[in-house]
Write a protein that holds these residues in place. Structure first.
Motif, short mmCIF file in Angstrom:
data_model
loop_
_atom_site.label_atom_id
_atom_site.label_comp_id
_atom_site.label_asym_id
_atom_site.label_seq_id
_atom_site.Cartn_x
_atom_site.Cartn_y
_atom_site.Cartn_z
N PRO A 63 1.07 -1.13 0.13
CA PRO A 63 -0.01 -0.05 -0.05
C PRO A 63 0.78 1.25 -0.19
O PRO A 63 1.66 1.29 1.06
N VAL A 64 0.56 2.12 -1.06
CA VAL A 64 1.36 3.38 -1.05
C VAL A 64 0.43 4.67 -0.90
O VAL A 64 -0.81 4.32 -1.32
N THR A 65 1.08 5.72 -0.69
CA THR A 65 0.38 6.94 -0.91
C THR A 65 0.44 7.63 -2.31
O THR A 65 1.20 7.13 -3.04
N PRO A 66 -0.61 8.79 -2.61
CA PRO A 66 -0.69 8.71 -4.06
C PRO A 66 0.71 9.53 -4.22
O PRO A 66 1.13 9.48 -5.46
N LEU A 67 1.47 10.16 -3.40
CA LEU A 67 2.70 11.09 -3.73
C LEU A 67 3.76 10.05 -4.26
O LEU A 67 4.32 10.11 -4.98
N ARG A 77 3.70 16.16 -13.21
CA ARG A 77 2.49 17.02 -12.98
C ARG A 77 1.79 16.57 -11.79
O ARG A 77 0.92 17.43 -11.16
N CYS A 78 1.22 15.15 -11.85
CA CYS A 78 0.38 14.71 -10.74
C CYS A 78 1.39 15.00 -9.32
O CYS A 78 0.60 15.41 -8.40
N LEU A 79 2.58 14.85 -9.24
CA LEU A 79 3.43 15.13 -8.14
C LEU A 79 3.40 16.46 -7.90
O LEU A 79 3.30 16.80 -6.58
N GLN A 80 3.24 17.34 -8.74
CA GLN A 80 3.42 18.73 -8.32
C GLN A 80 1.98 19.16 -7.75
O GLN A 80 1.77 20.05 -6.91
N VAL A 81 0.88 18.65 -8.14
CA VAL A 81 -0.45 18.70 -7.49
C VAL A 81 -0.42 18.23 -6.20
O VAL A 81 -1.13 19.09 -5.44
N LEU A 82 -0.06 17.20 -5.87
CA LEU A 82 0.13 16.68 -4.86
C LEU A 82 0.77 17.35 -3.69
O LEU A 82 0.50 17.67 -2.58
N LEU A 83 1.86 17.79 -4.14
CA LEU A 83 2.87 18.58 -3.14
C LEU A 83 1.96 20.05 -3.12
O LEU A 83 2.11 20.56 -1.86
N ASP A 84 1.33 20.62 -4.09
CA ASP A 84 0.67 21.87 -3.95
C ASP A 84 -0.26 21.82 -2.81
O ASP A 84 -1.10 22.77 -2.19
N HIS A 85 -0.90 20.50 -2.64
CA HIS A 85 -2.01 20.22 -1.64
C HIS A 85 -1.55 19.92 -0.38
O HIS A 85 -2.42 19.36 0.43
N GLY A 86 -0.06 19.82 0.02
CA GLY A 86 0.32 19.54 1.06
C GLY A 86 0.42 18.05 1.40
O GLY A 86 0.39 17.50 2.48
N ALA A 87 0.90 17.27 0.52
CA ALA A 87 1.18 15.85 0.73
C ALA A 87 2.58 15.62 1.62
O ALA A 87 3.23 16.46 1.53
N GLU A 88 2.48 14.69 2.42
CA GLU A 88 3.66 14.53 3.44
C GLU A 88 4.85 14.01 2.35
O GLU A 88 4.65 13.04 1.78
N LEU A 89 5.71 14.82 2.54
CA LEU A 89 7.03 14.53 1.73
C LEU A 89 7.63 13.26 1.92
O LEU A 89 8.24 12.43 1.29
N ASP A 90 7.80 13.06 3.33
CA ASP A 90 8.75 11.91 3.73
C ASP A 90 8.06 10.80 4.00
O ASP A 90 8.59 9.91 5.07
N SER A 91 6.92 10.52 3.86
CA SER A 91 6.03 9.27 4.28
C SER A 91 6.75 8.09 3.83
O SER A 91 7.39 7.93 2.72
N LEU A 92 6.60 6.86 4.67
CA LEU A 92 7.40 5.65 4.36
C LEU A 92 6.48 4.66 4.03
O LEU A 92 5.18 4.59 4.59
N ASP A 93 6.94 3.80 3.06
CA ASP A 93 6.00 2.55 2.70
C ASP A 93 6.54 1.45 3.80
O ASP A 93 7.34 1.77 4.62
N VAL A 94 6.21 0.14 3.42
CA VAL A 94 6.51 -0.88 4.26
C VAL A 94 8.03 -1.31 4.15
O VAL A 94 8.49 -2.01 5.12
N LYS A 95 8.56 -0.88 3.24
CA LYS A 95 9.92 -0.95 2.93
C LYS A 95 10.97 0.20 3.36
O LYS A 95 12.15 0.10 3.24
N ALA A 96 10.22 0.97 3.96
CA ALA A 96 10.82 2.46 4.70
C ALA A 96 11.33 3.08 3.69
O ALA A 96 12.59 3.83 3.67
N GLN A 97 10.80 3.27 2.52
CA GLN A 97 11.30 3.94 1.25
C GLN A 97 10.45 5.16 1.06
O GLN A 97 9.17 5.22 1.46
N THR A 98 11.09 6.48 0.94
CA THR A 98 10.31 7.71 0.90
C THR A 98 10.06 7.88 -0.65
O THR A 98 10.64 7.19 -1.43
#
Length: 308
Positions: A63-67, A77-98
């Protein structure tokens, strides 16, 4: 166990109503990212329920975040939209990858730059065994590597292993890796940003546990990395007396060995010594930017950059 107890356990395992709604919203956001539909993504995020789910993880397998999805697929383009809406920058997945780590792994330079500009940690996650710099050095992505170092990534980062597992592998940082994989420009950039020219690992505690730690210079000679690597290490102040050299008939014909032996008996020129003295005077972090701030002619800056 009574039927009531079993029912209670199953009720606890059922997702809460809010969690289920967040998962559905996150799934729709991820689907918009997957299709690289930034207009739909913008429309969804104009609604409160989707904005609340922007950092929720969804998807099969991992399971992963949209960012994280946008970074992994290189959908800037999608990444920039998510950043503009305050997506968490350093959220981790189950592999501890940002998200930044996945963008580096996918070789998506524009996504890497966007994440770094937004404030993502250039070193990735402390819980991940690897790091963005190690990955870029191994893959030879010099542009990505330069951006990571410009934004303050650790130039001498090492693989994360437990203390009890310390061995020669723990000293194999980005400088060593870029050499053995034949990425000369990455090797040069790492040195320009202050990589230690003698040992990738500079922690005395770690070095004390390793029998006869090898210098980068010695490893470059052993792996036949070429004169360019040897010369760069010498230019950046590597101690030519540290490597153990076995001189025999075969090694006497080795160009790298000849260069090292000559450096051991011939003193450096005054200009080379001056450059090294200035180089050591500069702060460890981001030496390139420090040189830019010096009030000296551009030709001298190029000399300090090792451009000339």
């Amino acid at each position: 166990m009574s039927l009531m107890d079993i029912s209670k356990i199953f009720s606890l395992l059922q997702p809460k109503e809010n969690e289920e709604e967040d998962t559905i919203c996150s799934r729709e956001l991820n689907q918009a990212v997957f299709r690289d539909d930034h207009e739909l993504l913008t429309e969804l995020l104009s609604q409160e329920k989707y904005r609340k789910s922007i950092n929720h993880r969804s998807g099969w397998g991992v399971p992963v975040t949209p960012l994280r999805s946008a970074a992994a697929q290189g959908h800037i383009r999608c990444l920039q939209v998510l950043l503009d809406h305050g997506a968490e920058l350093d959220s981790l997945d189950v592999k501890a990858q940002t998200p930044l780590f996945t963008a580096v792994t996918g070789k998506h330079l524009d996504c890497v730059v966007a994440l770094l500009k937004a404030g993502a940690n250039p070193n990735g996650s402390p819980y991940n065994n690897c790091s963005p710099v190690l990955t870029a050095a191994r893959e030879g992505d010099v542009d990505i590597l330069r951006e990571l170092l410009y934004y303050g990534a650790d130039v001498d980062v090492k693989p994360k292993v437990p203390d009890w597992a310390s061995n020669a592998t723990t000293c194999r940082g980005p400088l060593y890796i870029s050499a053995v994989y034949g990425h000369l420009e990455c090797f040069r950039v790492l040195l320009q940003y202050g990589a230690n020219p003698d040992y990738n690992c500079t922690e005395e505690k770690m070095l004390a546990k390793i029998k006869e730690p090898k210098t980068v210079l010695e490893m470059c000679v052993r792996h036949g990395c070429g004169l360019e690597y040897i010369q760069l290490l010498i230019d950046f102040g590597a101690n030519v007396y540290l490597p153990t050299l076995v001189v025999d008939k075969e090694s006497r014909a080795n160009e790298a060995m000849i260069l090292l032996l000559r450096e051991r008996v011939c003193p450096k020129t005054l200009m080379s010594q001056t450059r090294l003295s200035l180089w050591r005077f500069l702060p460890m972090e981001n030496k390139m930017s420090s040189i830019d701030c010096l009030d000296i002619p551009q030709i001298l800056k190029d000399y300090l950059y090792h451009v000339s």
